[in-house]
Design an enzyme around this catalytic site. Structure first.
Site, PDB file in Angstrom:
ATOM      1  N   ASP A 181       0.859  -1.185   0.000  1.00  0.00           N
ATOM      2  CA  ASP A 181       0.000   0.000   0.000  1.00  0.00           C
ATOM      3  C   ASP A 181       0.893   1.232   0.000  1.00  0.00           C
ATOM      4  OD1 ASP A 181      -2.962  -0.908   0.667  1.00  0.00           O
ATOM      5  OD2 ASP A 181      -1.661  -2.102   1.955  1.00  0.00           O
ATOM      6  N   ARG A 214       3.831   2.667   3.156  1.00  0.00           N
ATOM      7  CA  ARG A 214       4.655   1.714   3.913  1.00  0.00           C
ATOM      8  C   ARG A 214       6.138   2.036   3.778  1.00  0.00           C
ATOM      9  NH1 ARG A 214      -0.112   1.002   6.082  1.00  0.00           N
ATOM     10  NH2 ARG A 214      -1.513  -0.371   4.902  1.00  0.00           N
ATOM     11  N   LYS A 268      -9.249   0.511  -5.536  1.00  0.00           N
ATOM     12  CA  LYS A 268      -9.945   0.147  -4.306  1.00  0.00           C
ATOM     13  C   LYS A 268     -10.799   1.332  -3.840  1.00  0.00           C
ATOM     14  CE  LYS A 268      -6.018   1.301  -1.261  1.00  0.00           C
ATOM     15  NZ  LYS A 268      -4.943   0.788  -0.431  1.00  0.00           N
ATOM     16  N   HIS A 307     -11.956  -1.237   9.581  1.00  0.00           N
ATOM     17  CA  HIS A 307     -10.986  -1.932  10.427  1.00  0.00           C
ATOM     18  C   HIS A 307     -11.604  -2.272  11.790  1.00  0.00           C
ATOM     19  CE1 HIS A 307      -8.295   0.087   7.537  1.00  0.00           C
ATOM     20  NE2 HIS A 307      -7.484  -0.926   7.762  1.00  0.00           N
ATOM     21  N   ASP A 319     -10.276  -7.222   0.665  1.00  0.00           N
ATOM     22  CA  ASP A 319      -9.471  -6.442   1.597  1.00  0.00           C
ATOM     23  C   ASP A 319      -9.015  -7.411   2.694  1.00  0.00           C
ATOM     24  OD1 ASP A 319      -8.207  -4.338   2.901  1.00  0.00           O
ATOM     25  OD2 ASP A 319      -9.946  -3.017   2.851  1.00  0.00           O
TER      26      ASP A 319
END
Length: 334
Positions: free
Chosen positions: A60, A68, A166, A179, A248
C-alpha cells in the site's frame, strides 16, 4: 492467498510455510521495510520460497498517511487529496500531477521488485463519512476521482507496476472504519450508481481491484467482500470489472467468523484471491487450510493482469520530481 510476513526477513518457519503452501503473493507493510537492500532481499527470498520469480508482491503506497515506504530511504509522496485540490483550478494540471506522482512511486517499487501497488483509492467521500478515507481520496467529485485515478494508473503502468483500484464498489459513504466495525450504507441504488460506482466503472479495465468491507443494503445485507450478488451483479456485471479481484484484509473487524470461514466466504462470493495481512503464522495456517487453489477463471485474470505489466518506460526521476513540486507549489512563497 496473499499473505503478509512478520518482519524484515523471513523466519525459518515462514520459509517452510511459504515453500510448502505456495501462496499466490506477498503483501508488505511498514514492519517489513527497513532499507532498499533489505526489502529487495525479502522479496527475492519470498519468490525463491514459492519457486516463482514473478510471484506478485504488493504494497500500500498511496502517498500521504498510507505509505509503507517512508523517509529517509523513500520519498514522502503527497496524498491523493492534495493532488485533487489542484483540479478545481486546472484539471489537466491535476492529472499531470497524479500521473507524475504515481510514476515516481512506481520507480521506487520497481527498484525493490514490488509489482502491485494497492492504489489508487477510487472512493468518493461524502459529508459525514468516517475519516478512514478522507484525503486518501482525490476529491468529493466523482468526475475528478475518475480522471485522477485514471492518470495515477497510467503512471504506475508506465513504471512497470500494476495498480489495484480500491475499494470496489465504494467506501466513501462509510460512517465507520471497516478496520473496527462493518459500515452499513443505506443509500438508494440510483444514488450509488450516480456517484460511488462511477470511478470504478471508468477504471473497469484496471488489472487488479480490492473489495470494500462495506454493506450496501440496497443490494445485499452482507459486506461486498462476502456478497455474491454485489460481486456478480455489480462489480463484474454493472461496473464491468474483469480483472483480478482480491478481498481487503480478512483480519478487519468488519467481517465476522473465524479467519478460515471468512476466507472461504470471500472466495465463494466471487473474489479470486483472499488477502491476510497480519503476518501471524498460526492465523495464516488456519486460513490456508480453508482455501482452494485459484480456479481457471482466476488464473486467466492473473495472466491477463501480468500481461499489462511491461518494462518501465524511460524516465528522468529528477525532472519528474521537479515538475511535480512545481505543480504542487512546493518551495514557493505563500
Amino acid at each position: 492467498m496473499i499473505f503478509g510476513c512478520a518482519g524484515t526477513a523471513l523466519s525459518g518457519d515462514e520459509r517452510r510455510f511459504f515453500g510448502e503452501r505456495r501462496p499466490l503473493g506477498l503483501i508488505l507493510f511498514g514492519r517489513n521495510c527497513d532499507s532498499p537492500a533489505q526489502v529487495r532481499a525479502l522479496v527475492e527470498s519470498f519468490r525463491a520460497c514459492v519457486g516463482d520469480d514473478r510471484a506478485p508482491v504488493l504494497i500500500d503506497q498511496e502517498g500521504g498517511r498510507v505509505a509503507r515506504l517512508k523517509p529517509p530511504h523513500w520519498r514522502a509522496a503527497p496524498a491523493a487529496g492534495r493532488i485533487g485540490a489542484l483540479a478545481g483550478a486546472n484539471l489537466d494540471a491535476a492529472r499531470e500531477a497524479a500521473r507524475l506522482n504515481a510514476r515516481l512511486i512506481a520507480a521506487e517499487l520497481d527498484d525493490l521488485g514490488v509489482t502491485v501497488d494497492c492504489a489508487p483509492v477510487l472512493d468518493t467521500p461524502v459529508r459525514g463519512a468516517d475519516d478512514v478515507i478522507g484525503d486518501r481520496a482525490f476529491a468529493a467529485d466523482t468526475r475528478v476521482v475518475a480522471a485522477l485515478g485514471e492518470a495515477f494508473c497510467e503512471g504506475l503502468l508506465a513504471g512497470g507496476v500494476l495498480p489495484q483500484i480500491k475499494h470496489i464498489p465504494g467506501h466513501g459513504r462509510a460512517r465507520s472504519d471497516s478496520h473496527d466495525s462493518l459500515p452499513v450504507v443505506e443509500s438508494p441504488l440510483a444514488e450509488l450508481r450516480a456517484s460511488d460506482f462511477v470511478p470504478f466503472a471508468r477504471l473497469s479495465h484496471a488489472p487488479w481491484a480490492m473489495t470494500a468491507h462495506v454493506a450496501f443494503t440496497a443490494i445485499d445485507d452482507a459486506p461486498a467482500t462476502l456478497s455474491a450478488r454485489v460481486i456478480s451483479e455489480v462489480i463484474r456485471g454493472e461496473l464491468g470489472f474483469d480483472g483480478l479481484l482480491s478481498s481487503d484484509d480478512l483480519s478487519m473487524a468488519a467481517l465476522r467468523g473465524g479467519l478460515g470461514e471468512r476466507a472461504r466466504a470471500a472466495l465463494a462470493a466471487g473474489c479470486d484471491v483472499a488477502l491476510h495481512c497480519s503476518g501471524d503464522l498460526d492465523q495464516m495456517a488456519d486460513v490456508d487450510r480453508a482455501v482452494r487453489p485459484l480456479d481457471d477463471a482466476a488464473l486467466a485474470r492473473l495472466a491477463a493482469a501480468e500481461a499489462m505489466r511491461g518494462a518501465p518506460e524511460p524516465f528522468d526521476r529528477a525532472a519528474a520530481l521537479a515538475r511535480l513540486d512545481s505543480l504542487l507549489g512546493v518551495g514557493q512563497a505563500a
